[in-house]
Design a protein around this motif. Sequence first.
Motif, mmCIF file in Angstrom:
data_model
loop_
_atom_site.group_PDB
_atom_site.id
_atom_site.type_symbol
_atom_site.label_atom_id
_atom_site.label_comp_id
_atom_site.label_asym_id
_atom_site.label_seq_id
_atom_site.Cartn_x
_atom_site.Cartn_y
_atom_site.Cartn_z
ATOM 1 N N ALA A 1 0.851 -1.195 0.000
ATOM 2 C CA ALA A 1 0.000 0.000 0.000
ATOM 3 C C ALA A 1 0.882 1.238 0.000
ATOM 4 C CB ALA A 1 -0.933 0.016 1.202
ATOM 5 N N VAL A 2 0.275 2.372 -0.363
ATOM 6 C CA VAL A 2 1.009 3.631 -0.485
ATOM 7 C C VAL A 2 0.181 4.764 0.114
ATOM 8 C CG1 VAL A 2 2.161 5.231 -2.071
ATOM 9 C CG2 VAL A 2 1.960 2.814 -2.686
ATOM 10 N N THR A 3 0.847 5.664 0.814
ATOM 11 C CA THR A 3 0.216 6.918 1.234
ATOM 12 C C THR A 3 1.253 8.030 1.161
ATOM 13 O OG1 THR A 3 -1.267 7.931 2.865
ATOM 14 C CG2 THR A 3 0.673 6.826 3.734
ATOM 15 N N GLY A 4 0.834 9.235 1.478
ATOM 16 C CA GLY A 4 1.754 10.364 1.456
ATOM 17 C C GLY A 4 1.287 11.437 2.409
ATOM 18 N N ASN A 5 2.179 12.352 2.706
ATOM 19 C CA ASN A 5 1.814 13.487 3.548
ATOM 20 C C ASN A 5 1.670 14.733 2.687
ATOM 21 O OD1 ASN A 5 1.446 15.213 5.827
ATOM 22 N ND2 ASN A 5 3.587 15.814 5.659
ATOM 23 N N ALA B 1 1.653 4.436 -6.761
ATOM 24 C CA ALA B 1 0.600 3.422 -6.787
ATOM 25 C C ALA B 1 0.130 3.111 -8.198
ATOM 26 C CB ALA B 1 -0.585 3.873 -5.942
ATOM 27 N N GLY B 2 0.571 3.885 -9.184
ATOM 28 C CA GLY B 2 0.173 3.639 -10.564
ATOM 29 C C GLY B 2 -1.131 4.292 -10.966
ATOM 30 N N ALA B 3 -1.653 5.197 -10.127
ATOM 31 C CA ALA B 3 -2.907 5.879 -10.458
ATOM 32 C C ALA B 3 -2.700 6.995 -11.471
ATOM 33 C CB ALA B 3 -3.551 6.447 -9.190
ATOM 34 N N VAL B 4 -1.468 7.419 -11.639
ATOM 35 C CA VAL B 4 -1.056 8.317 -12.726
ATOM 36 C C VAL B 4 0.307 7.834 -13.201
ATOM 37 C CG1 VAL B 4 -2.306 10.344 -11.847
ATOM 38 C CG2 VAL B 4 0.069 9.964 -11.167
ATOM 39 N N SER B 5 0.691 8.160 -14.416
ATOM 40 C CA SER B 5 2.018 7.794 -14.885
ATOM 41 C C SER B 5 3.059 8.666 -14.192
ATOM 42 C CB SER B 5 2.112 7.989 -16.398
ATOM 43 O OG SER B 5 2.118 9.375 -16.730
ATOM 44 N N LEU C 1 -5.581 12.235 -17.040
ATOM 45 C CA LEU C 1 -4.324 11.945 -16.350
ATOM 46 C C LEU C 1 -4.462 10.778 -15.374
ATOM 47 C CD1 LEU C 1 -3.179 15.595 -15.436
ATOM 48 C CD2 LEU C 1 -2.338 14.170 -17.311
ATOM 49 N N PHE C 2 -5.681 10.504 -14.915
ATOM 50 C CA PHE C 2 -5.909 9.538 -13.842
ATOM 51 C C PHE C 2 -6.344 8.191 -14.392
ATOM 52 C CE2 PHE C 2 -6.150 13.704 -12.062
ATOM 53 C CZ PHE C 2 -5.639 13.595 -10.779
ATOM 54 N N THR C 3 -5.866 7.121 -13.737
ATOM 55 C CA THR C 3 -6.217 5.767 -14.150
ATOM 56 C C THR C 3 -6.368 4.886 -12.910
ATOM 57 O OG1 THR C 3 -5.575 3.959 -15.635
ATOM 58 C CG2 THR C 3 -3.811 4.996 -14.373
ATOM 59 N N GLN C 4 -6.688 3.612 -13.118
ATOM 60 C CA GLN C 4 -6.815 2.687 -11.998
ATOM 61 C C GLN C 4 -5.450 2.465 -11.336
ATOM 62 O OE1 GLN C 4 -9.381 1.059 -10.512
ATOM 63 N NE2 GLN C 4 -10.892 2.053 -11.832
ATOM 64 N N PRO C 5 -5.365 2.536 -10.008
ATOM 65 C CA PRO C 5 -4.086 2.251 -9.345
ATOM 66 C C PRO C 5 -3.746 0.769 -9.381
ATOM 67 C CG PRO C 5 -5.803 2.595 -7.717
ATOM 68 C CD PRO C 5 -6.413 2.914 -9.054
ATOM 69 N N ASP C 6 -2.470 0.475 -9.319
ATOM 70 C CA ASP C 6 -1.993 -0.903 -9.210
ATOM 71 C C ASP C 6 -1.902 -1.352 -7.754
ATOM 72 O OD1 ASP C 6 -1.525 -1.055 -12.035
ATOM 73 O OD2 ASP C 6 0.339 0.067 -11.732
ATOM 74 N N LEU C 7 -1.780 -0.373 -6.842
ATOM 75 C CA LEU C 7 -1.639 -0.642 -5.414
ATOM 76 C C LEU C 7 -2.693 0.147 -4.644
ATOM 77 C CD1 LEU C 7 2.235 -0.188 -5.157
ATOM 78 C CD2 LEU C 7 1.021 -2.351 -4.845
ATOM 79 N N PRO C 8 -3.124 -0.343 -3.481
ATOM 80 C CA PRO C 8 -4.053 0.433 -2.655
ATOM 81 C C PRO C 8 -3.428 1.761 -2.231
ATOM 82 C CG PRO C 8 -3.954 -1.846 -1.908
ATOM 83 C CD PRO C 8 -2.845 -1.670 -2.900
#
Length: 347
Positions: A91-95, A106-110, A231-238
């Motif tokens: 999984a991935v998050t950010g601040n 996460a692969g939700a954008v290139s 610009l947005f697509t399905q993520p590969d990771l949560p």
Amino acid sequence: MKTAAIICPGRGTYNKSELGYLGRHFPDPGLLAQFDALRSAEGQPTLGELDGATRFSMATHTRGDNAAGLIYAATLGDFLSIDRERVKIVAVTGNSMGWYSALACAGAVSALDGFTIANTMGTLMHEAMIGGQVIYPFVGDDWRPDPARKTALLAIVDAIAAKPDHFLSVSIDLGGMLVLAGNEAGLAAFEAAVEPLQGRFPMRLGNHAAFHTELQAPVAAQGRAMLSPALFTQPDLPLIDGRGEIWWPKTVSTDALRDYTLGAQVTESYDFTRAVTVLAREFAPDLFIVTGPGTTLGGAVAQSLILANWRGMTGKEDFKSVQEASPVLASMGLPEQRATISGAGMR
């Protein structure tokens, strides 16, 4: 193989000691050249020029139109450097601004589109420069949760916000600290109302606007006008966002993801503590990896885990004991910790 959650840092993490970080660590010169081509087309100094400067300049390197690109590239470069034969990312998050980096990880954008988003939003915020931020802790040196202290500080914030011509709001819930955002009157009133601590708090954050508040609504609107839904697509990771919500692969409405990224993520409070709590409880990773640049986010991650009572930790000493026995936190900005998870360090 260890499981790992990725945590991407936000603004304020590329400082003097990070100068040259991309030159030392970015693994894909061709991709970096694409980032630089985008900046050159906008009349901006390239990341290569900024990162390769002979001297760090607070005025140049920390302004939003430069810092956002530097931080995004450093984060993505570190993510690409993780040895996937030894580490399974769950999984991935950010601040804060790290949300844009998290989207790309996460692969939700290139990689290139993520850079466009981060660079555009950083530039828009710098050009508008609405309000500012101040940071103040609500836990002591032992990092033990102190909900009463936090409640008292929030009461001060509410009282100041109720005054005419004063704007003050929680920008980021950051482990054992509150990042507050507001106009000059609101920030100054808070600084006058609280006790100075450790010789540095309350601390104004240089070149920071009133991120994650309604004051940024004009910037969010500009971002929506400039950044395409394509610009947005399905993520590969949560992905875990600044509300603690999980965006699961194959279930995401990309329109909703864009709406959040260029809407609530910009104009509403960012709960980093909640995001880390969700990471820990829902994914139970063996390791929390904080990408570079910088090393300052590690403390907030540890404090967030303590606040979540993760693995029964109740304070700083508990965290240190767990970390010494079997490390649960790795900051890629620290060479000795980077070496344990990067491809270059593990081969």
